[in-house]
Design a protein around this motif. Structure first.
Motif, short mmCIF file in Angstrom:
data_model
loop_
_atom_site.label_atom_id
_atom_site.label_comp_id
_atom_site.label_asym_id
_atom_site.label_seq_id
_atom_site.Cartn_x
_atom_site.Cartn_y
_atom_site.Cartn_z
N UNK A 1 0.83 -1.21 0.00
CA UNK A 1 0.00 0.00 0.00
C UNK A 1 0.86 1.26 0.00
N UNK A 2 1.91 1.28 0.84
CA UNK A 2 2.70 2.51 0.96
C UNK A 2 3.93 2.53 0.06
N UNK A 3 4.53 1.40 -0.20
CA UNK A 3 5.67 1.35 -1.11
C UNK A 3 6.77 2.34 -0.74
N UNK A 4 7.33 3.01 -1.76
CA UNK A 4 8.45 3.92 -1.54
C UNK A 4 8.05 5.20 -0.81
N UNK A 5 6.75 5.43 -0.64
CA UNK A 5 6.34 6.65 0.06
C UNK A 5 6.82 6.63 1.51
N UNK A 6 7.13 5.47 2.04
CA UNK A 6 7.61 5.39 3.42
C UNK A 6 8.93 6.14 3.62
N UNK B 1 6.93 18.26 -7.24
CA UNK B 1 5.96 17.35 -6.59
C UNK B 1 6.25 15.93 -7.06
N UNK B 2 6.26 15.01 -6.12
CA UNK B 2 6.43 13.58 -6.46
C UNK B 2 5.15 12.84 -6.09
N UNK B 3 4.72 11.96 -6.97
CA UNK B 3 3.57 11.10 -6.64
C UNK B 3 4.00 9.65 -6.65
N UNK B 4 3.40 8.89 -5.72
CA UNK B 4 3.60 7.45 -5.65
C UNK B 4 2.25 6.75 -5.89
N UNK B 5 2.28 5.48 -6.21
CA UNK B 5 1.01 4.74 -6.36
C UNK B 5 0.18 4.76 -5.08
N UNK C 1 -2.27 19.29 -16.43
CA UNK C 1 -2.69 17.98 -16.97
C UNK C 1 -2.38 17.96 -18.47
N UNK C 2 -1.67 16.92 -18.91
CA UNK C 2 -1.27 16.90 -20.32
C UNK C 2 -1.79 15.68 -21.06
N UNK C 3 -2.61 14.88 -20.42
CA UNK C 3 -3.11 13.68 -21.08
C UNK C 3 -3.13 12.54 -20.08
N UNK C 4 -3.49 11.35 -20.54
CA UNK C 4 -3.66 10.21 -19.62
C UNK C 4 -2.43 10.00 -18.73
N UNK C 5 -2.68 9.77 -17.45
CA UNK C 5 -1.59 9.64 -16.48
C UNK C 5 -1.58 8.23 -15.88
N UNK C 6 -0.39 7.72 -15.69
CA UNK C 6 -0.22 6.39 -15.09
C UNK C 6 0.19 6.57 -13.64
N UNK C 7 -0.77 6.41 -12.75
CA UNK C 7 -0.48 6.64 -11.34
C UNK C 7 0.19 5.44 -10.67
N UNK C 8 0.33 4.35 -11.39
CA UNK C 8 1.04 3.19 -10.83
C UNK C 8 2.55 3.38 -10.89
N UNK C 9 2.98 4.42 -11.63
CA UNK C 9 4.41 4.72 -11.71
C UNK C 9 4.71 5.98 -10.90
N UNK C 10 5.83 5.97 -10.17
CA UNK C 10 6.28 7.17 -9.48
C UNK C 10 6.59 8.24 -10.49
N UNK C 11 6.29 9.49 -10.15
CA UNK C 11 6.56 10.58 -11.08
C UNK C 11 6.98 11.83 -10.30
#
Lengths: 441, 165
Positions: free
Chosen positions: A164-169, A258-262, A397-407
């Protein structure tokens, strides 16, 4: 409502207002989202000794976090299995070796197991021993203690803690690593601030980098002006370190990153943040270097993340050892509890800085908090206006986003808000059949 | 506030000072109110009942001259959105206890029970306060050396408390 109807509330670049104002949606959040996700309960330094407990909520569910006789932390529903009486209502205490219900004296071990019932023969051959009510106080589905931070999943089955938390920890880890002894201790009770707005507005605001210089001009802008009028005395007033950076220009927040994680987690302050320019505290670096060595100590302090959102409803500030818990009480009501921790082994001056930040920014008496709450409550009322049913979250927003990948993106993107809503839909519908209805909840 | 600068401070002077301070706040004369404070004075509002450490744990307020000036100038500012419209407040005071009365050193302490009402739009809240004033004589008469405001329900969850209890 069924899963399809829930999903229809979330579009890539906008969300339907019902996610903020509908009490039916709120009830579904409590049954699904707050059951399927890992939700913050408390810090284990709040219950250092066997029998120590705190009472709190996971979503709308009353729970007790307690240190059992084997030293482990347990999280139990705060309900006597007999008539439903809350077992404890003080915010913290010590119950000794067992809980005892004040109504009929049913008693339970601190892991929830039934210990004794007075006049027990009255239950012989009644089937109580085989019923759920005869087992004792019910435990939540799963509990995990990550370096002192206790999280729980209400659901018996579901995603595991690490997945659930992954690398966000890494943000929580940095917060704990900043203690020379590698552990934190809670420092006093939390601020408790009542908001007449939806809990998600608060969570979104943690990564909203386009509001500080507007909403907080009255406090931060005035602070900067007064400081100049005073002739910029050195050392600068403590308030200048904390409040003035809110007036940083848009470019500063863009560069922050800004960094996002899954699974809805993310943070502001990838490259630097409003916390980067605090005055050094005498003796602190030396204590860290002695504990970790020069290179590691520098690496720990070079990470100055701003706000890290742990979906669904907490935020931590690693450089200041703070945690804010956004407890949803109703669609239009949220209790915010803001904690300060002491990094064990660090100078007390560091904790004093954190406590100062907490009262200046997060208190019901805070001139910064006043303007945030004003915005939330105006939005909660304004969203009822007919003619426009959608809330916009499409910035950068620039188009479809993959939230399963860190960005990692420009610090003024609203991608983290979109990430949260992506996770919101995922965990709202994870265990929701096609025919789930509100009435059935 | 007669008799302060040129003569000995009386118990009535001390008590009148406490009443006059509350009146300034209720009438919104915040800039005048700022003049009552000595340079090193602190306004403390504890978060915890019987809190003894004001800075190592979170307080509701612990404000020096800079923060108090910031607070007042913000209240008077053009873009102070949480004060559009403005709040109003109202203090009801019980007669202050004069617990320290030492004209020789110019040191005085009072404890005053108050009910504080703050209102804005349709909302109104009532807080019960125990207010401790540390007062000292200066060239301008009595001044505030420290003020501690204890809320009876300090551990409750509040909405905005925007003015100065």
């Amino acid at each position: 409502m069924n899963a399809a109807e829930i999903n229809a509330l979330i579009e890539p670049e906008r969300v339907h207002r019902d996610v903020y104002i509908s009490q039916d949606i709120y009830r579904l959040e409590m049954r699904h989202l707050f059951s399927n996700t890992w939700v913050f309960v408390g810090h284990d330094s709040q219950t250092p000794n066997k029998g120590d407990y705190i009472t709190t909520q996971i979503g709308d569910q009353p729970v007790i976090m307690v240190r059992h006789s084997d030293g482990n932390i347990h999280v139990l529903y705060n309900r006597c299995p007999h008539k439903g009486t809350k077992i404890a209502i003080d915010r913290q205490g010590n119950t000794g070796k067992f809980f005892r219900c004040p109504y009929h004296a049913w008693s339970f071990k601190t892991d929830g197991c039934l210990l004794a019932i007075p006049l027990k023969k009255g239950y012989e051959n009644t089937g109580l021993a085989d019923s759920p009510n005869g087992k004792g106080m019910k435990s939540v589905g799963a509990v995990h203690n990550h370096r002192g931070f206790v999280f729980a999943r209400l659901a018996e089955d579901g995603i595991d803690f690490d997945s659930f938390f992954g690398d966000s920890l890494s943000s929580l880890d940095n917060m704990v690593d900043r203690a020379p002894e590698g552990r934190l201790e809670v420092s006093g009770p939390p601020l408790r601030y009542m908001h007449q707005c939806n809990w998600k507005m608060l969570v979104e605001n943690q990564t909203d980098t386009c509001h500080p210089m507007v909403a907080h001009e009255s406090s931060a802008g005035t602070a900067v002006r007064i400081f100049k009028e005073m002739g910029e005395p050195q050392p600068r007033p403590a308030a200048m370190q904390i409040i003035a950076p809110f007036m940083s220009p848009y470019e500063f927040f863009e560069d922050m990153g800004i960094r996002t994680w899954p699974n809805g987690h993310g943070h502001t302050g990838v490259n630097m943040s409003i916390h980067s320019n605090y005055d050094a505290i005498p003796g602190y670096f030396d204590a860290l270097r002695d504990a970790y060595g020069e290179d590691r100590a520098k690496a720990i302090l070079d990470e100055n993340r701003h706000n890290t959102v742990y979906f669904p409803n907490i935020m931590v500030k690693a450089p200041l050892a703070q945690l804010r818990n956004f407890i949803p009480l109703a669609a239009n009501r949220t209790l915010v509890e803001s904690y300060v921790y002491h990094p064990v082994g660090a100078p007390r001056q560091l904790t004093e800085m954190s406590a100062m930040y907490n009262r200046m920014i997060n208190a019901p008496t805070s001139i910064v908090g006043h303007d945030d709450l004003e915005m939330y409550e105006r939005a909660q009322e304004g969203l009822h206006a007919e003619g426009m049913e959608w809330v916009d979250v499409r910035r950068l927003y620039t188009g479809p986003e993959d939230f399963e990948a860190e960005a990692v993106e420009n610090g003024t993107t609203e991608r983290q808000m979109r990430n949260q809503f992506n996770a919101w839909a995922k965990f709202m519908t994870a265990t929701m059949g096609d025919a789930t209805s509100v009435a059935a909840q | 506030m007669t008799g302060q600068a040129n003569g000995r401070i009386t118990r009535d002077d001390v008590i009148d000072f406490v009443y006059n301070e509350a009146r300034m706040l209720d009438e919104g004369r915040f800039s005048d109110w700022l003049e009552l404070w000595l340079p090193d004075a602190i306004y403390w509002m504890p978060l915890d009942y019987k809190q003894d450490d004001p800075v190592g744990a979170t307080s509701l307020l612990y404000e020096d001259n800079f923060m108090l000036r910031l607070r007042v100038e913000r209240l008077n500012g053009e873009r102070t959105f949480s004060q559009k419209p403005k709040s109003r407040c109202h203090h009801v005071l019980q007669r202050p206890f004069v617990d320290v009365f030492d004209p020789e050193t110019g040191t005085f302490q009072t404890v005053t029970q108050m009910h504080y009402v703050e209102t804005r739009l349709d909302e109104q809240q009532l807080l019960a306060l125990t207010v401790t004033h540390d007062l000292s004589t200066s060239d301008n008469g009595l001044r505030i050396a420290g003020k501690k405001v204890e809320l009876l329900n300090c551990d409750a969850a509040f909405g905005n408390i925007q003015l100065l209890p």
